[in-house]
Design an enzyme around this catalytic site. Structure first.
Site, PDB file in Angstrom:
ATOM      1  N   GLY A 118     -40.794 -38.802  10.657  1.00  0.00           N
ATOM      2  CA  GLY A 118     -41.190 -37.874  11.731  1.00  0.00           C
ATOM      3  C   GLY A 118     -42.070 -38.467  12.816  1.00  0.00           C
ATOM      4  O   GLY A 118     -42.779 -37.737  13.509  1.00  0.00           O
ATOM      5  N   ASN A 130     -41.044 -39.773  15.606  1.00  0.00           N
ATOM      6  CA  ASN A 130     -40.540 -39.276  16.899  1.00  0.00           C
ATOM      7  C   ASN A 130     -40.877 -37.810  17.098  1.00  0.00           C
ATOM      8  O   ASN A 130     -41.174 -37.384  18.210  1.00  0.00           O
ATOM      9  CB  ASN A 130     -39.034 -39.510  17.021  1.00  0.00           C
ATOM     10  CG  ASN A 130     -38.721 -40.941  17.408  1.00  0.00           C
ATOM     11  OD1 ASN A 130     -38.879 -41.309  18.562  1.00  0.00           O
ATOM     12  ND2 ASN A 130     -38.341 -41.744  16.428  1.00  0.00           N
ATOM     13  N   ARG A 184     -28.375 -35.601   8.854  1.00  0.00           N
ATOM     14  CA  ARG A 184     -27.298 -34.809   8.246  1.00  0.00           C
ATOM     15  C   ARG A 184     -26.078 -34.831   9.149  1.00  0.00           C
ATOM     16  O   ARG A 184     -26.210 -34.790  10.379  1.00  0.00           O
ATOM     17  CB  ARG A 184     -27.723 -33.336   8.071  1.00  0.00           C
ATOM     18  CG  ARG A 184     -28.896 -33.104   7.164  1.00  0.00           C
ATOM     19  CD  ARG A 184     -28.682 -33.519   5.744  1.00  0.00           C
ATOM     20  NE  ARG A 184     -27.539 -32.893   5.081  1.00  0.00           N
ATOM     21  CZ  ARG A 184     -26.983 -33.371   3.975  1.00  0.00           C
ATOM     22  NH1 ARG A 184     -27.427 -34.473   3.408  1.00  0.00           N
ATOM     23  NH2 ARG A 184     -25.956 -32.742   3.423  1.00  0.00           N
ATOM     24  N   ASN A 231     -29.236 -36.178  20.362  1.00  0.00           N
ATOM     25  CA  ASN A 231     -29.617 -36.996  19.206  1.00  0.00           C
ATOM     26  C   ASN A 231     -30.153 -38.345  19.668  1.00  0.00           C
ATOM     27  O   ASN A 231     -29.702 -38.892  20.674  1.00  0.00           O
ATOM     28  CB  ASN A 231     -28.386 -37.223  18.308  1.00  0.00           C
ATOM     29  CG  ASN A 231     -28.715 -38.044  17.076  1.00  0.00           C
ATOM     30  OD1 ASN A 231     -29.708 -37.783  16.392  1.00  0.00           O
ATOM     31  ND2 ASN A 231     -27.903 -39.045  16.793  1.00  0.00           N
ATOM     32  N   HIS A 235     -30.552 -42.267  18.662  1.00  0.00           N
ATOM     33  CA  HIS A 235     -29.913 -43.251  17.771  1.00  0.00           C
ATOM     34  C   HIS A 235     -30.533 -44.632  18.018  1.00  0.00           C
ATOM     35  O   HIS A 235     -30.657 -45.060  19.174  1.00  0.00           O
ATOM     36  CB  HIS A 235     -28.404 -43.288  18.028  1.00  0.00           C
ATOM     37  CG  HIS A 235     -27.684 -44.128  17.031  1.00  0.00           C
ATOM     38  ND1 HIS A 235     -27.470 -43.729  15.727  1.00  0.00           N
ATOM     39  CD2 HIS A 235     -27.161 -45.377  17.131  1.00  0.00           C
ATOM     40  CE1 HIS A 235     -26.839 -44.689  15.064  1.00  0.00           C
ATOM     41  NE2 HIS A 235     -26.642 -45.700  15.893  1.00  0.00           N
TER      42      HIS A 235
END
Ligand code: GAR
Length: 194
Positions: free
Chosen positions: A14, A16, A96, A110, A112
């Site tokens: 966590g 970020n 997930r 998202n 990455h």
């Protein structure tokens, strides 16, 4: 001043999540304020839970193990996010696979830790470190049905050096993530009316 709300989903450390809370939560930007309306975690033991609490936000734990299938898990995520009427959902280390139940209902981005479309999946840092590429980098992209496959919004990269250890490389990746993700969130929110 209008308030624009976001949801943040995470699974582990966590960092970020914490960075977003520190830089964005209840902060004013050009003509609007950002509120992190909800943080959601699928892992009851995630370190990020404490980070969220530090900012006065009790994360909602939706443990994927409590659901018979991915669709049911996603339905619960969707209901929880929709209830908060957020403008944007940010996946910050949310590990997930998401089904169309989520994708078709939630506008999400998202983070990455590699330069997509290369190094998709869960081992991006190690794989990109070991590759022959002379640069490493990160990507923020829209979430789509294909894993790590949605439209790219922004990327940052850096020159690899031969003396760099995996640890150094990982630190560099994370530091770029801490810079880029908040900028993208603010940019996207400033384009959304309401
Ligand atoms: C980040 O490096 C993020 O890019 C990565 O997980 C890490 C989470 O770290 N996400 C993925 O690999 C998604 N495919 P954090 O929990 O400390 O923010």
């Amino acid at each position: 001043m209008p308030v624009k709300k976001i949801a943040i989903l995470f699974s582990g450390s966590g960092t970020n999540l914490e960075n977003l809370l520190k830089k964005l939560h209840n902060k004013e930007f050009d003509g609007f304020k950002i509120e992190v309306a909800v943080t959601i975690c699928n892992n009851p033991n995630a370190k990020g839970i404490m980070r969220s609490r530090k900012y006065g936000i009790e994360p909602i734990i939706i443990n994927h193990k409590d659901f018979a299938n991915r669709e049911d898990f996603d339905k619960e995520l969707v209901a929880t996010i929709k209830e908060r009427e957020v403008q944007l959902t940010v996946l910050a280390g949310f590990m997930r696979f998401l089904t169309p139940v989520f994708i078709s209902n939630i506008k999400a981005i998202n983070l990455h830790p590699a330069l997509l479309p290369l190094f998709k999946g869960g081992h991006a840092i190690e794989e990109s470190f070991k590759s022959g590429m002379k640069v490493g980098g990160i990507t923020v992209h829209h979430v789509s049905e294909e894993l790590d496959g949605g439209t790219i919004i922004a990327q940052r990269c850096f020159q690899k050096s031969s003396s760099m250890s995996l640890d150094d490389y990982e630190k560099k990746i994370h530091n770029l993530e801490y810079e880029l993700l908040p900028i993208v969130v603010v940019d996207l929110l400033s384009e959304i009316n309401s």
